[in-house]
Design an enzyme around this catalytic site. Structure first.
Site, PDB file in Angstrom:
ATOM      1  N   GLY A 110       0.824  -1.196   0.000  1.00  0.00           N
ATOM      2  CA  GLY A 110       0.000   0.000   0.000  1.00  0.00           C
ATOM      3  C   GLY A 110       0.865   1.255   0.000  1.00  0.00           C
ATOM      4  O   GLY A 110       1.909   1.279  -0.623  1.00  0.00           O
ATOM      5  N   LEU A 111       0.409   2.268   0.716  1.00  0.00           N
ATOM      6  CA  LEU A 111       1.083   3.570   0.751  1.00  0.00           C
ATOM      7  C   LEU A 111       1.246   4.122  -0.664  1.00  0.00           C
ATOM      8  O   LEU A 111       2.306   4.606  -1.027  1.00  0.00           O
ATOM      9  CB  LEU A 111       2.449   3.479   1.441  1.00  0.00           C
ATOM     10  CG  LEU A 111       2.430   3.210   2.944  1.00  0.00           C
ATOM     11  CD1 LEU A 111       3.852   3.200   3.492  1.00  0.00           C
ATOM     12  CD2 LEU A 111       1.611   4.268   3.669  1.00  0.00           C
ATOM     13  N   CYS A 112       0.213   3.962  -1.464  1.00  0.00           N
ATOM     14  CA  CYS A 112       0.308   4.475  -2.828  1.00  0.00           C
ATOM     15  C   CYS A 112      -0.980   5.214  -3.189  1.00  0.00           C
ATOM     16  O   CYS A 112      -1.500   5.094  -4.288  1.00  0.00           O
ATOM     17  CB  CYS A 112       0.589   3.352  -3.813  1.00  0.00           C
ATOM     18  SG  CYS A 112      -0.555   1.976  -3.684  1.00  0.00           S
ATOM     19  N   GLY A 113      -1.517   5.960  -2.233  1.00  0.00           N
ATOM     20  CA  GLY A 113      -2.687   6.786  -2.510  1.00  0.00           C
ATOM     21  C   GLY A 113      -3.901   5.932  -2.814  1.00  0.00           C
ATOM     22  O   GLY A 113      -4.119   4.895  -2.187  1.00  0.00           O
TER      23      GLY A 113
ATOM     24  N   LEU B 156      -4.555   4.178  -5.460  1.00  0.00           N
ATOM     25  CA  LEU B 156      -4.364   3.201  -6.538  1.00  0.00           C
ATOM     26  C   LEU B 156      -5.074   1.879  -6.248  1.00  0.00           C
ATOM     27  O   LEU B 156      -5.869   1.404  -7.060  1.00  0.00           O
ATOM     28  CB  LEU B 156      -2.872   2.966  -6.769  1.00  0.00           C
ATOM     29  CG  LEU B 156      -2.529   2.005  -7.907  1.00  0.00           C
ATOM     30  CD1 LEU B 156      -2.945   2.557  -9.247  1.00  0.00           C
ATOM     31  CD2 LEU B 156      -1.045   1.686  -7.925  1.00  0.00           C
TER      32      LEU B 156
END
Lengths: 292, 147
Positions: A89-92, A94
């Site tokens: 994760g940690l990708c907004g 997406l």
């Protein structure tokens, strides 16, 4: 109102967060460049393959009598969905965009859907949604190699030929730009031959060609390779999309953290000033009381 | 007009060469030499050595199968995997050979059902091919013994 000590602690904590997000941003930025490069490098092969198949399909394939089982369209009883997502994760937005798009797709199918998941985020989503996940491929790494994709393609093709799926779609994030990744869902099987772009003056493809060993054999080699290439391309786009989305998300996080630090520092300075003023007043007041 | 040769794999463009005099590839029906003005051809490739000949110089590549298209003196090789002879990682190929031989031995001795014999043999073939191509190139280009 927060005490000075609380404010100081808060500022330190936000600064630490900013350090982490900044580091992640830099890592994602450098990986992004390589992931994008790989996506670009894979283009010539798939374009060439597409052109060859388009040419072959236009000239040698009779739509009434398909020359290869991967081209045969049949009555649909089960739909397969190859759902490609990042592992992390940690990708907004997406992952949630991808899962929402695929979730809507599954919900709107009339036939039952079975999912082959590539990437942990998509797998977890469909397991939570109680959709049948029949296979999963995770931890392909930041730069998936073509060899890692071969087993995925083999599974999909074998299951299609065995009648486990009667139609297969692929869902993945299309890499538009660093700022934009668009979830797309495409039909993978049966193969719909791409349209030939015949240039004027160019003769139709297959009549003029010598085929070795035979057109049928060449096609039998080409088509599975074509499926594999499409999956490989989707996985590369996924990798590039993930790094880009993560970089952008982490940049926003760092910017926000810096903004909060600025505001908190202002509040902190004000509070400190106030306290000093108050202490001075106390001292002056005390001194004048003694004098008086 | 000399040939233009494009050698492409799914991962990258390995080589684009212009002004090629001849191209020798491992075709499905045996080894195949392509000279300028070759008829339009579409063939599958077997694992083997591909040689580009230009101005009396030869350059060797490993190709582990794929497709080849010839059209108007433009040759496109869509290889499953490919590298130039000088790019071959000899240590890695040796290691791959050792592993493949080990798997085949285990299959023969203990009838180990986990071993996929066909895959092991294909891997062994690829490793031997890489070693052979790398070895030939070394002999061709350097007179002195290698350390």
């Amino acid at each position: 109102m927060a005490t000075i000590r609380q404010l100081r602690r808060r500022i330190q904590s936000v600064k630490n967060t900013a350090k982490i997000t900044n580091a992640l941003q830099l890592v994602a930025a450098s990986k992004m460049r390589r992931a994008q490069d790989r996506a670009v490098q894979a283009k010539p092969y798939s374009e060439k393959l597409r052109a060859v198949i388009a040419g072959l399909a236009a000239a040698t394939l009779d739509p009434e009598k398909p020359a290869h089982p991967l081209l045969v369209s049949r009555e649909v009883q089960t739909v397969g969905l190859l759902h490609i997502t990042p592992d992390r994760g940690l990708c907004g937005g997406l992952n949630s965009n991808l899962n929402r798009s695929a979730g809507t797709f599954v919900a709107t199918q009339r036939e039952p859907v079975e999912v082959v998941a590539v990437g942990k985020k998509g797998r977890d989503f469909f397991i939570r949604a109680r959709v049948n996940v029949v296979a999963e491929f995770t931890d392909l790494g930041d730069y998936p190699a073509a060899a890692q994709v071969a087993p995925i393609a083999r599974l999909i093709i074998d299951d299609y030929l065995a009648g486990v799926f009667d139609r297969v779609y692929v869902s993945y994030p299309e890499f538009v730009s660093t700022a934009t990744q668009r979830p797309v869902i495409r039909q993978l099987l049966p193969i719909e031959p791409p349209k030939a772009e015949t240039l004027p003056g160019e003769s139709t493809f297959a009549q003029d060609y010598i085929f070795e060993p035979s057109p049928k054999d060449v096609l039998a080699e080409l088509l599975p390779r074509y499926v594999e290439t499409q999956i490989y391309e989707a996985i590369l786009q996924n990798a590039a999309s993930f790094q880009s989305a993560q970089m952008v998300a982490m940049k926003n996080a760092t910017d926000n953290a810096n903004e909060i630090t600025r505001e908190l520092t202002l509040t902190y300075n004000k509070a400190r000033q106030e306290q000093i003023t108050k202490e001075l007043l106390d001292i002056v007041g005390g001194a004048s009381a003694l004098e008086g | 007009m000399p040939l233009t040769v494009e050698l492409i794999t799914a991962e990258r463009v390995v080589r684009v060469e212009q002004g090629v005099d001849a191209l020798i590839v491992p075709g499905a029906e045996g080894q195949l030499a392509i000279y300028p003005k070759h008829a339009a051809l579409m063939t599958t490739l077997e694992p083997g050595e591909m040689v580009i000949r230009r101005a009396g110089q030869e350059e060797a590549f490993v190709v582990t199968g794929g497709f080849l298209e010839v059209k108007n003196d433009h040759v496109t090789v869509l290889a499953d995997a490919s590298e130039a002879a000088e790019e071959i990682d000899i240590a890695r190929a040796e290691e791959a050979r050792r592993r493949a031989e080990e798997r085949i031995r285990r299959y023969r001795e203990q009838a180990d059902r986990d071993v996929d014999l066909a895959r092991a043999q294909a891997a062994l073939q690829r490793a031997l091919l890489r070693l052979r191509v790398a070895e030939q190139r070394r002999r061709r280009t350097t007179g002195r013994p290698q350390v």
